[in-house]
Design a protein around this motif. Structure first.
Motif, PDB file in Angstrom:
ATOM      1  N   THR A 103      51.861   5.467 116.470  1.00 51.17           N
ATOM      2  CA  THR A 103      51.025   5.904 117.584  1.00 51.17           C
ATOM      3  C   THR A 103      50.110   7.000 117.071  1.00 51.17           C
ATOM      4  N   ALA A 156      45.989   8.297 123.413  1.00 54.77           N
ATOM      5  CA  ALA A 156      46.988   7.835 122.448  1.00 54.77           C
ATOM      6  C   ALA A 156      47.010   6.316 122.396  1.00 54.77           C
ATOM      7  N   ARG A 164      49.035   3.005 120.480  1.00 53.80           N
ATOM      8  CA  ARG A 164      50.159   2.575 119.640  1.00 53.80           C
ATOM      9  C   ARG A 164      49.868   1.193 119.051  1.00 53.80           C
ATOM     10  N   GLN A 220      47.887  -3.750 120.059  1.00 55.78           N
ATOM     11  CA  GLN A 220      47.404  -2.385 120.212  1.00 55.78           C
ATOM     12  C   GLN A 220      47.409  -2.052 121.693  1.00 55.78           C
ATOM     13  N   GLU A 277      47.146   1.195 124.819  1.00 59.07           N
ATOM     14  CA  GLU A 277      46.990   2.581 125.276  1.00 59.07           C
ATOM     15  C   GLU A 277      48.358   3.064 125.743  1.00 59.07           C
ATOM     16  N   VAL A 278      48.762   4.239 125.330  1.00 60.45           N
ATOM     17  CA  VAL A 278      50.047   4.781 125.769  1.00 60.45           C
ATOM     18  C   VAL A 278      49.861   6.234 126.213  1.00 60.45           C
TER      19      VAL A 278
END
Ligand SMILES: [Zn+2]
Ligand SMILES: [Zn+2]
Length: 200
Positions: A93, A102, A104, A144, A146-147
């Protein structure tokens, strides 16, 4: 040095040469690490490898993969811009500390199978991965997402330069990694989070 490079992308080529030099060999996991870092640069977008500390990388395993990520991003333990969260996963991440965004990345579950199909002329599966991981397009190689970090970024980085002394063992603790017990600073080891104990 034994390295098979098949890509015509000069940026990838240069980064693979660097990571291979660290290891005296090039292996599929280094390639994944480098590709992941390059993909992150594209997705944010942010210019990598960085000289500063803008990007923070959490790698989920150590070894060759982590070195690939390091070479491609400029994130390193030495710069305090790489953290190992050892889940034993080839995943990472990346956090843009300017925005808090962020992302990941993890290889697609069928990346190995795709590699075999992609480089079917390769003599071994290892070699097929080594070659295919250099050529498979990002979107087919990685998932891929978004976190949101569940950790406090400020607490992760701490206040660089701060230090205190554990009142139990007397050892120095940097970067606000102490805990406070009864109003006194204590290292995590003395606080019961240790990974070692003295031999009897
Ligand atoms: Zn390796
Ligand atoms: Zn202590």
């Amino acid at each position: 040095m034994d390295m098979t490079m098949v890509n015509v992308n000069p940026d990838l080529q240069a980064l693979l040469e660097q990571t291979a030099a660290l290891h005296k060999h090039l292996c599929p996991r280094q390639v994944l690490g480098v590709r992941m870092g390059m993909f992150a640069a594209e997705m944010f977008p942010i210019e990598l490898p960085q000289n500063g500390k803008r990007l923070l990388a959490f790698v989920e395993t150590d070894g060759c993969f982590a070195d690939g990520v390091s070479v491609a991003t400029g994130c390193s333990m030495g710069h305090r811009t790489m953290r190992l969260v050892d889940y034993g996963k080839v995943a990472a991440t990346f956090v843009d500390t300017n925005t808090g965004r962020a992302l990941r990345f993890v290889p697609c579950p069928d990346a190995r199978m795709r590699a075999a199909a992609f480089a079917s002329e390769a003599v071994t599966r290892w070699r097929a991965q080594l070659e295919a991981y250099q050529r498979i397009p990002n979107e087919e190689l990685f998932i891929q997402r978004e976190v949101t970090l569940t950790l406090d970024l400020g607490a992760i980085v701490g206040k660089p330069g701060t230090r205190t002394t554990c009142f139990a063992c007397g050892e120095e603790v940097l970067n606000q990694r102490e805990v406070v017990e009864n109003g006194q600073p204590m290292c995590r080891s003395c606080a019961g989070e240790g990974y070692w104990s003295l031999r009897e």
